[in-house]
Design an enzyme around this catalytic site. Structure first.
Site, PDB file in Angstrom:
ATOM      1  N   LYS A 115       0.827  -1.385  -0.179  1.00  0.00           N
ATOM      2  CA  LYS A 115      -0.040   0.002  -0.147  1.00  0.00           C
ATOM      3  C   LYS A 115       0.773   1.045  -0.009  1.00  0.00           C
ATOM      4  O   LYS A 115       0.483   2.166  -0.584  1.00  0.00           O
ATOM      5  CB  LYS A 115      -1.066  -0.038   1.112  1.00  0.00           C
ATOM      6  N   GLU A 164      -3.383   6.942   7.366  1.00  0.00           N
ATOM      7  CA  GLU A 164      -3.684   7.726   6.350  1.00  0.00           C
ATOM      8  C   GLU A 164      -5.107   8.668   6.963  1.00  0.00           C
ATOM      9  O   GLU A 164      -5.759   8.091   7.954  1.00  0.00           O
ATOM     10  CB  GLU A 164      -3.774   7.295   5.150  1.00  0.00           C
ATOM     11  N   HIS A 214     -14.905  -3.282   7.747  1.00  0.00           N
ATOM     12  CA  HIS A 214     -14.305  -2.978   6.654  1.00  0.00           C
ATOM     13  C   HIS A 214     -14.054  -4.057   5.440  1.00  0.00           C
ATOM     14  O   HIS A 214     -13.213  -4.053   4.877  1.00  0.00           O
ATOM     15  CB  HIS A 214     -12.790  -2.493   7.096  1.00  0.00           C
ATOM     16  N   ARG A 232      -4.869  -9.579  -7.928  1.00  0.00           N
ATOM     17  CA  ARG A 232      -5.575 -10.890  -8.051  1.00  0.00           C
ATOM     18  C   ARG A 232      -7.106 -10.751  -8.647  1.00  0.00           C
ATOM     19  O   ARG A 232      -7.384  -9.835  -8.797  1.00  0.00           O
ATOM     20  CB  ARG A 232      -5.488 -11.528  -6.456  1.00  0.00           C
TER      21      ARG A 232
END
Length: 712
Positions: free
Chosen positions: A123, A207, A242, A300
């Protein structure tokens, strides 16, 4: 899984299991490609081992000892002569070292090159790539410094709330929202612990947490000849913990220009790292301005790929096999057209009423909607299979297609109504609640949808609840009295005299009511039910339903006239530990005296539970016996300070010790189930008397974890 795309080639489904293993095998068989499955001890009797041409045991239930064991997988590849590996999703599917490992052994990895996985699977590194490519990213710290105090200072600079994310994460694992500074270190430790278990890497990034984002992703595909396309976008904003539970394509309410920009940026991102195969570029889209930010790339095949297949008329697994074999993409951008609208509903073994905690147990009864050109079911389980504590609790994916969004919602709603599961909790009713929400119907969705619409989605005042409780109680009583034959399809015994056995009744005057009392539990509310019969008219039932909680006004009384009671003995796989090796399914059609309306439903029961299926979906109840029941918050129902395990799980962290004072909301113990961690907090203020388990021990649902001496 494994392969090279040519007739009689082999596939090893290496690091995967369940639904995705079965999905890949379906296409492989269509193409004449042989399949080889690998499985853990927990999956010895699973559906994917049955569907494969060959299957091999590679280790114990924990993924680290089986599906993540590269050497064991290689042994199977060498033994079978497999030419390639299809990784599915999860486990090793985004592991660059695994892709390189296979290539070094002359085996094709059905996915992108290891270097592309390495760059886009991180990430932090992927965000740097996007920044250099002038693609906007969410503000945050994506560097290598993992010092706790340094990360905490960066969170303060960004401003709370912040999002901690595992650098190599996915599926919500290793992700934590931190609302305030004092929670940062605890959340960081939890995130890192979960990340190391799931991905073998505990590095994180921090973030800004955007409060009203939409989660929009673009399906991309590239071959080894320089071709790359996007197959339009999907909206995956409806999430819990999430993790996505409802996806759709195309994303609603995006302008044509934004759709095109999203697709073009996604393709540019794939080309920037020399991408090959299927991938998904994920964006955060501001729900008000439609401005978008790069979030990450999943290197993927995605869980939700079927909605893209539905609107494009493609088979993305077939595309993967073509590209892995060195062939060109089956279609270029100019050939791709999106038609209609598609939804995917993920059906999980979990209890939405209990914070979406996963459930475990047998699928004692399973009935799926009939598949057609508009309805598709992707699953890796069948009747009698066990949903275990070791793996993801997804039972199936229900995918539908309609000419537009409105018709697709209607088809999905009806298909969910026809999806019937008995034996454990599922989220089917909750999914139907989402579909009936006006905000969802209007396309007003973002990642906080469930929280913002909580009161509507979790409305416990289920339509016709009283009638359903009453009918279920009647069936439980008649079954207990031995009123049903054991033949496959039959009427109630001696239909003209339903009170076949008099052992439960007092004899009285012809007009007297003979009463029986039982107790059922629905959504943590206990109901006392009194059932009587007018002895002069033995087909009339007088049923009174009253909640024990006087604040609940959902009780009532009605008279039922039995019109029809058909009994079906439905197949169920029993175990050596239970005497209930079959379930009675009853179709009951009743007339409510005061309204003369008809209510048709099916009832399924075993010794401890009863479920009724009707126009409002499934209503599952517990048949109360002499054992204690516990509230969903982990506290005992008798009001004591006993804190119990809400599910079968493993203790991974203990925050308290005997003699310690705690307040309401104090974290007590962290348990892990199905690769997700759950923090159990105190529901009372008091002092810890004892802690029953140690870190690393397994606990069962209802086991005592902590005993509190609660303040009076």
């Amino acid at each position: 899984m494994q392969l090279l795309y040519k007739t009689n080639a082999h596939i090893v489904h290496n690091n995967n299991r369940g639904e995705i293993a079965c999905r890949v095998m379906k296409t492989a068989k269509k193409l004449g490609v042989k399949t080889v499955a690998v499985y853990s001890e927990a999956d010895a009797d699973s559906l994917h081992t049955e569907l494969a041409d060959e299957a091999y045991l590679i280790g114990a239930a924990p993924a680290s000892e089986s599906y993540l064991n590269k050497e064991k997988i290689l042994e199977v590849i060498q033994k079978t002569g497999a030419q390639g590996v299809h990784p599915g999703y999860g486990f090793l599917s985004e592991n660059a070292e695994f892709a390189d490992f296979l290539e070094s052994k002359g085996v094709t990895f059905i996915g992108p090159p290891g270097n592309a996985i390495r760059m886009m699977g991180s990430k932090s590194e992927s965000k740097i790539i996007m920044e250099n490519a002038k693609v906007p990213v969410v503000p945050g710290y994506h560097g290598k410094n993992q010092d706790v105090q340094f990360l905490k200072s960066k969170a303060g600079e960004i401003g709370y709330p912040v999002l901690i994310k595992a650098v190599k994460g996915g599926g919500g694992k290793g992700m934590r929202v931190v609302e305030k500074e004092e929670d940062f270190e605890m959340m960081l430790e939890s995130s890192k612990r979960e990340a190391i278990k799931s991905f073998g890497d505990d590095k994180v990034l921090v973030e800004k947490y955007i409060t009203a984002p939409r989660h929009v992703e673009v399906q991309v595909f590239a071959d080894k000849h320089g071709n790359a396309v996007y197959l339009f976008e999907r909206d995956c904003s409806v999430q819990r913990r999430h993790q996505k539970i409802l996806e759709e394509a195309p994303a609603p309410h995006l302008s044509k220009s934004v759709r095109q920009m999203l697709g073009e940026k996604a393709v540019a991102a794939a080309k920037a790292v020399g991408y090959v195969g299927a991938g998904t570029v994920e964006f955060i889209v501001d729900s008000k301005t439609q401005e978008f930010y790069f979030m990450e790339m999943n290197t993927r095949l995605q869980v939700e790929h079927p909605v893209t297949e539905m609107i494009t008329g493609t088979d993305l697994v077939e595309w993967q096999l073509e590209v892995a074999s060195g062939n060109r993409l089956p279609k270029l951008q100019k050939d791709l057209v999106a038609n209609g609208h598609a939804f995917e509903a993920r059906i999980y073994a979990e209890n939405p009423e209990n914070g979406f905690l996963p459930d475990v147990g047998k699928l004692k009864f399973l009935s799926v909607p009939k598949e057609s050109e508009f309805i598709r079911v992707d699953t890796g389980v069948r009747l009698g299979d066990e949903i275990s504590v070791y793996y993801d609790p997804m039972i199936a994916k229900l995918i539908v297609h309609g000419k537009d969004r409105t018709s697709a919602i209607r088809i999905l709603n009806q298909a969910l109504l026809n999806y019937r599961i008995f034996g454990l909790h599922t989220n089917i009713n909750f999914l139907r609640s989402v579909l009936s929400s006006q905000n969802f119907i209007d396309g007003d969705i973002e990642t906080g949808f469930i929280t913002k619409n909580h009161d509507e989605l979790f409305n416990k005042d289920i339509g016709s609840k009283f009638e359903y409780i009453a009918q279920s109680a009647l069936v439980v009583l008649l079954n207990k009295m031995g009123k049903f034959d054991s033949t496959s399809v039959t009427k109630i015994k001696d239909a003209n005299s339903p009170w076949y056995s008099q052992s439960y009744f007092r004899l009285g005057s012809p007009e007297s009511r003979v009463n029986n009392v039982m107790e059922l539990v629905l959504n943590d509310t206990h109901y006392n039910i009194t059932i009587g019969v007018n002895e002069s008219t033995p087909t009339e039932y007088f049923i009174n339903v009253q909640p024990k909680d006087t604040k609940d006004q959902s009780g009532g009384q009605a008279q039922y006239t039995l019109d029809l009671l058909d009994v079906k003995v439905l197949p169920v796989k029993g175990t050596q530990k239970t005497q209930h090796n079959r379930i009675i399914g009853i179709n009951i059609l009743t007339a409510i005296a005061e309204s003369e309306t008809k209510l048709e439903s099916d009832v399924i029961l075993d010794g401890k539970h009863v479920s009724i299926f009707g126009k409002h979906g499934q209503i599952a109840m517990e048949i109360v016996d002499d054992t204690s029941s516990f509230r969903k918050d982990g506290a005992s129902s008798d009001g004591s300070g006993l804190i119990v395990a809400p599910m079968s799980s493993k203790v991974v962290q203990i925050h308290v010790k005997p003699g310690q004072k705690v307040d309401v909301g104090t974290p007590l113990i962290v348990v892990e189930a199905m690769k997700m961690e759950h923090v159990i907090k105190s529901s009372k203020k008091g002092v810890v008397k004892s802690v029953a388990f140690s870190v690393g021990e397994l606990v069962g649902q209802g086991d005592k974890l902590v005993d509190l001496e609660a303040d009076q």
